[in-house]
Design a protein around this motif. Structure first.
Motif, mmCIF file in Angstrom:
data_model
loop_
_atom_site.group_PDB
_atom_site.id
_atom_site.type_symbol
_atom_site.label_atom_id
_atom_site.label_comp_id
_atom_site.label_asym_id
_atom_site.label_seq_id
_atom_site.Cartn_x
_atom_site.Cartn_y
_atom_site.Cartn_z
ATOM 1 N N ASP A 124 0.804 5.548 0.438
ATOM 2 C CA ASP A 124 0.083 6.766 0.808
ATOM 3 C C ASP A 124 1.097 7.901 0.786
ATOM 4 O O ASP A 124 1.825 8.105 1.750
ATOM 5 N N GLU A 174 2.473 -0.337 -5.869
ATOM 6 C CA GLU A 174 2.059 -1.513 -5.114
ATOM 7 C C GLU A 174 2.435 -2.764 -5.901
ATOM 8 O O GLU A 174 2.259 -2.825 -7.122
ATOM 9 N N GLU A 203 4.270 -6.610 8.416
ATOM 10 C CA GLU A 203 4.116 -5.359 7.674
ATOM 11 C C GLU A 203 4.739 -4.205 8.446
ATOM 12 O O GLU A 203 4.566 -4.097 9.662
ATOM 13 N N ALA A 220 4.850 3.963 2.548
ATOM 14 C CA ALA A 220 4.310 2.718 2.016
ATOM 15 C C ALA A 220 4.258 1.681 3.122
ATOM 16 O O ALA A 220 5.050 1.720 4.058
ATOM 17 N N ARG A 221 3.298 0.788 3.006
ATOM 18 C CA ARG A 221 3.270 -0.403 3.854
ATOM 19 C C ARG A 221 3.899 -1.506 3.020
ATOM 20 O O ARG A 221 3.527 -1.719 1.862
ATOM 21 N N GLU A 223 0.855 -1.192 0.000
ATOM 22 C CA GLU A 223 0.000 0.000 0.000
ATOM 23 C C GLU A 223 0.888 1.237 0.000
ATOM 24 O O GLU A 223 1.919 1.268 0.662
ATOM 25 N N THR A 242 5.880 0.179 7.987
ATOM 26 C CA THR A 242 5.807 1.399 7.199
ATOM 27 C C THR A 242 7.219 1.809 6.813
ATOM 28 O O THR A 242 8.123 1.799 7.645
#
Length: 120
Positions: A13, A39, A25, A17-18, A11, A27
């Motif tokens: 943002d 992604e 997981e 990112a994650r 993901e 960040t």
């Protein structure tokens, strides 16, 4: 020794990112990676920063090298990078955790000792 760890971006943002690293997981920041990350891409993470996007043709081989290393198979890790017969130069002391963060009982005879609660 510091390593950058490969992970899959799941993901994004903005500049965060994650990414998934072996079912964990985290960040990571994308500020310094220097190229567009999407992604599904794999990145090398160091200290919370994606420092490099892995080219698609290097992902599988890179993951295999890290998995061999994490499983404690130095010979297989060296074979994956084409350095059979070499030495990664990793020395583990008694206080250095082995693979998966547990004390290495071969190097620390106290690692398997049962703790007692009787105060003696």
């Amino acid at each position: 020794m510091c390593l950058a760890i490969p992970g899959e971006v799941v993901e994004i943002d903005g500049m965060e990112a994650r990414a998934e690293f072996w079912d964990v997981e985290k960040t990571v920041r994308l500020d310094i990676v220097g190229e567009t990350v999407e992604e599904g891409d794999y990145i090398l993470n160091h200290a919370g920063f994606a420092i490099r996007k892995l080219p698609d043709d290097q992902v599988e081989e890179t993951i295999e090298i890290y998995e061999a290393f994490l499983e404690g198979d130095e010979d297989e890790a060296l074979e994956e990078i084409g350095a059979e017969g070499g030495d990664l130069g990793i020395e583990r002391g008694p206080s250095t955790p082995g693979p998966m963060g547990k004390p290495d009982p071969e190097l620390d005879p106290m690692a398997d000792r049962e703790e007692t609660s009787d105060g003696d």
